[in-house]
Design an enzyme around this catalytic site. Structure first.
Site, PDB file in Angstrom:
ATOM      1  N   ARG A   1      -8.778   2.048   9.770  1.00 15.52           N
ATOM      2  CA  ARG A   1      -8.408   0.638   9.963  1.00 15.52           C
ATOM      3  C   ARG A   1      -9.599  -0.206  10.410  1.00 15.52           C
ATOM      4  NH1 ARG A   1      -2.790  -0.454  10.373  1.00 15.52           N
ATOM      5  NH2 ARG A   1      -1.499   1.409  10.542  1.00 15.52           N
TER       6      ARG A   1
ATOM      7  N   LYS B   1       0.819  -1.222   0.000  1.00 16.59           N
ATOM      8  CA  LYS B   1       0.000   0.000   0.000  1.00 16.59           C
ATOM      9  C   LYS B   1       0.847   1.263   0.000  1.00 16.59           C
ATOM     10  CE  LYS B   1      -2.207  -0.739   3.850  1.00 16.59           C
ATOM     11  NZ  LYS B   1      -1.624  -2.026   4.273  1.00 16.59           N
TER      12      LYS B   1
ATOM     13  N   ARG C   1      13.950  -8.275  10.820  1.00 18.77           N
ATOM     14  CA  ARG C   1      13.313  -7.592  11.942  1.00 18.77           C
ATOM     15  C   ARG C   1      12.199  -8.460  12.541  1.00 18.77           C
ATOM     16  NH1 ARG C   1      12.616  -1.783   9.020  1.00 18.77           N
ATOM     17  NH2 ARG C   1      11.288  -3.090   7.741  1.00 18.77           N
TER      18      ARG C   1
END
Length: 214
Positions: free
Chosen positions: A88, A13, A160
């Site tokens: 969201r 996105k 990560r």
């Protein structure tokens, strides 16, 4: 042209939003950037948001919406904007729709970048970041010149915690529960366009540009 970017974490996105913003000459707005800017500038809204963040609490939907509405009132948004990371949830989407309606505005497009979960897990598992300078790579798409070492500073490349399969699966689970219902919400509003996110980056971009008629 007012656009909302939808899609699971790792769907691309942010990358697509930046490309669209550049082509259309409109700002790419992420809630993270808004929070950081307001906190740095010490605005009233920023102080309120910082109060929640310092306690490890989520910033309430109403306050987040106020921050977004404040940002899109700036002159650089007069021709439109791209929202990335907001809304969201359905309550956030409803708060945004109500606030825009009050301002005599409405979103024009909601772009959903569709990609299977396994593709995302594989894609994010290939990401690497330099432990020293933070430069990012991908073992397949943007590999370093020397395996395991940063091109910029020679530092070690690490996977990560955010990109580890178990973490990605958890983030996808949250997405399917909280954010995926937005697809139906914007579909009912008649502004949703779905794009195949498994295509090459340029092909995804071309499909989005066609969907928004830019």
């Amino acid at each position: 042209m007012k656009i909302i970017m939808l899609g699971a974490p790792g769907a691309g996105k942010g990358t697509q939003a930046k490309m669209i913003a550049e082509k259309c000459g409109i700002p790419h707005i992420s809630t993270g950037d808004i929070f950081r800017a307001n906190i740095k500038e010490g605005t009233e809204l920023g102080k309120k948001a910082k109060g929640y963040m310092d306690k490890g609490e989520l910033v309430p939907d109403e306050l987040t919406c106020d921050l977004v509405m404040d940002r899109i009132s700036h002159d650089d948004c007069k021709n439109g904007f791209i929202l990335d990371g907001f809304p969201r949830t359905i309550p956030q989407a409803e708060a945004l729709s109500a606030a825009l309606e009050k301002a005599g505005q409405a979103m024009d497009y909601a772009i959903d970048i569709e990609i299977p979960d396994q593709n995302i897990i594989d894609r994010m598992g290939g990401r690497r970041a330099c432990a020293v300078c933070g430069a990012t790579y991908h073992l397949v798409n943007i590999p370093p010149k020397v395996e395991g070492h940063c091109d910029e500073c020679g530092g070690p490349l690490i996977l990560r915690d955010d990109d580890k399969p178990e973490t990605v699966k958890n983030r996808l689970s949250v997405y399917h529960t909280q954010t995926q219902p937005l697809i139906e919400y914007y579909s009912k509003k008649g502004i949703l366009s779905e794009v195949d996110g498994t295509m090459e980056m340029q092909a995804v971009f071309d499909a989005i540009i066609k969907a928004i008629g830019a």
